[in-house]
Write an enzyme that holds these catalytic residues in place. Structure first.
Site, PDB file in Angstrom:
ATOM      1  N   SER A 294       0.830  -1.208   0.000  1.00 12.70           N
ATOM      2  CA  SER A 294       0.000   0.000   0.000  1.00 12.70           C
ATOM      3  C   SER A 294       0.864   1.257   0.000  1.00 12.70           C
ATOM      4  O   SER A 294       1.989   1.263   0.507  1.00 12.70           O
ATOM      5  CB  SER A 294      -0.908   0.033   1.229  1.00 12.70           C
ATOM      6  OG  SER A 294      -1.809  -1.045   1.222  1.00 12.70           O
TER       7      SER A 294
HETATM    8  N1  SAH Z   1      -1.081  -4.644   4.099  1.00 12.70           N
HETATM    9  C1  SAH Z   1      -0.329  -4.918   2.899  1.00 12.70           C
HETATM   10  C2  SAH Z   1      -1.109  -4.495   1.669  1.00 12.70           C
HETATM   11  C3  SAH Z   1      -1.282  -5.625   0.771  1.00 12.70           C
HETATM   12  S1  SAH Z   1      -2.423  -5.434  -0.551  1.00 12.70           S
HETATM   13  C4  SAH Z   1       1.061  -4.304   2.924  1.00 12.70           C
HETATM   14  O1  SAH Z   1       1.350  -3.549   3.861  1.00 12.70           O
HETATM   15  O2  SAH Z   1       1.867  -4.587   2.049  1.00 12.70           O
HETATM   16  C5  SAH Z   1      -3.786  -6.410   0.019  1.00 12.70           C
HETATM   17  C6  SAH Z   1      -3.507  -7.847   0.364  1.00 12.70           C
HETATM   18  O3  SAH Z   1      -4.769  -8.444   0.719  1.00 12.70           O
HETATM   19  C7  SAH Z   1      -2.960  -8.701  -0.782  1.00 12.70           C
HETATM   20  O4  SAH Z   1      -1.751  -9.293  -0.370  1.00 12.70           O
HETATM   21  C8  SAH Z   1      -4.057  -9.745  -1.007  1.00 12.70           C
HETATM   22  O5  SAH Z   1      -3.555 -11.012  -1.395  1.00 12.70           O
HETATM   23  C9  SAH Z   1      -4.731  -9.795   0.353  1.00 12.70           C
HETATM   24  N2  SAH Z   1      -6.094 -10.321   0.362  1.00 12.70           N
HETATM   25  C10 SAH Z   1      -7.105 -10.126  -0.535  1.00 12.70           C
HETATM   26  N3  SAH Z   1      -8.197 -10.826  -0.163  1.00 12.70           N
HETATM   27  C11 SAH Z   1      -7.877 -11.482   0.997  1.00 12.70           C
HETATM   28  C12 SAH Z   1      -8.574 -12.391   1.852  1.00 12.70           C
HETATM   29  N4  SAH Z   1      -9.812 -12.805   1.618  1.00 12.70           N
HETATM   30  N5  SAH Z   1      -7.917 -12.852   2.938  1.00 12.70           N
HETATM   31  C13 SAH Z   1      -6.649 -12.483   3.232  1.00 12.70           C
HETATM   32  N6  SAH Z   1      -5.938 -11.642   2.438  1.00 12.70           N
HETATM   33  C14 SAH Z   1      -6.535 -11.155   1.335  1.00 12.70           C
END
Ligand code: SAH
Length: 227
Positions: free
Chosen positions: A64
């Site tokens: 993000s």
């Molecule tokens: N918090 C992260 C942002 C990652 S982007 C950081 O600091 O880098 C969002 C993430 O949510 C992705 O890795 C995606 O795979 C995950 N995601 C999407 N749907 C999900 C679900 N149902 N359960 C767990 N993770 C999920």
């Protein structure tokens, strides 16, 4: 992994930019100053770590944007020792920020590749107390519930009922909600008798909150810096 004066200088600039954009909480600004965000990207892309933009990581996901991490963290209003569930571990950066400012963090990822790599990486960089879980965030974590705060870091099209159930009374959930490319950043407060209060903090853009897990393991790509 090397953290140089130059990296620290770039972090200082990023912190100034976050302040300028309205982030006031010193604990959050300090976390951005102290955590080497370039470790969370591949070495080739280290330059991008201190720009205020989202960046692609493995499994078609993103780390993000720093401002988004700062806003989501400030909306959670973390108190020392708060038990926090994060949905979407991704690179692990957001989880580290929460841990750094005093939260006890549980984080769920549905992409096995990301889960495996980030779990190992968090131990390597001294954030081994962040508890990583592989699973579908829609289910939350009945095992570790209830939580003081829940943070969703993927764009949802509905408020997951099971996550609301896993919030303590007076608990707070921060969740980007909406169809398509933009979501409204919502802060949902669960009151003593289970009622929900919503506040809207404007438009953001997230990768989708998907149902189920993806067990496919891609071993060829690297997402974090190598030691
Ligand atoms: N918090 C992260 C942002 C990652 S982007 C950081 O600091 O880098 C969002 C993430 O949510 C992705 O890795 C995606 O795979 C995950 N995601 C999407 N749907 C999900 C679900 N149902 N359960 C767990 N993770 C999920």
């Amino acid at each position: 992994m090397v953290d140089t004066h130059r990296h620290r200088g770039l972090r200082q600039q990023l912190v100034q930019e976050l302040k300028f954009k309205g982030i006031k909480d010193d604990r959050i600004l300090n976390a951005f100053m102290q955590i080497p965000r370039h470790y969370f990207l591949e070495k080739t892309f280290a330059e991008w770590a201190y720009k205020d933009v989202a960046f692609p990581i493995d499994a078609d996901q993103t780390i993000s944007q720093p401002y988004t991490v700062a806003i989501q963290t400030s909306l959670l209003d973390i108190k020392q020792g708060d038990k926090v569930l994060e949905i979407g571990t991704g690179s692990g950066f957001q989880a580290c920020v929460l841990n750094f400012i005093g939260a006890k963090v549980y984080t769920i990822e549905r992409q096995k590749t990301l889960y495996d790599k980030t779990e190992k990486f968090l131990h390597q960089i001294g954030f081994g107390t962040v508890r990583t879980l592989f699973g579908d965030g829609y289910e939350g974590s009945p095992r570790f519930a209830p939580f003081d705060k829940i943070l969703v870091t993927a764009g949802a099209t509905e408020i997951p009922v099971k996550l609301i159930d896993q919030l303590k009374p007076n608990g707070v959930m921060v969740i980007p909600l909406g169809e398509g490319n933009t979501q409204k950043m919502l802060k949902i407060t669960k009151n003593e008798n289970g009622g929900l209060e919503r506040e809207n903090f404007g438009d953001f853009s997230f990768v989708p909150f998907l149902k189920g897990v993806n067990n496919f393991v891609n071993t060829s790509k690297q997402i974090h810096q190598t030691l």
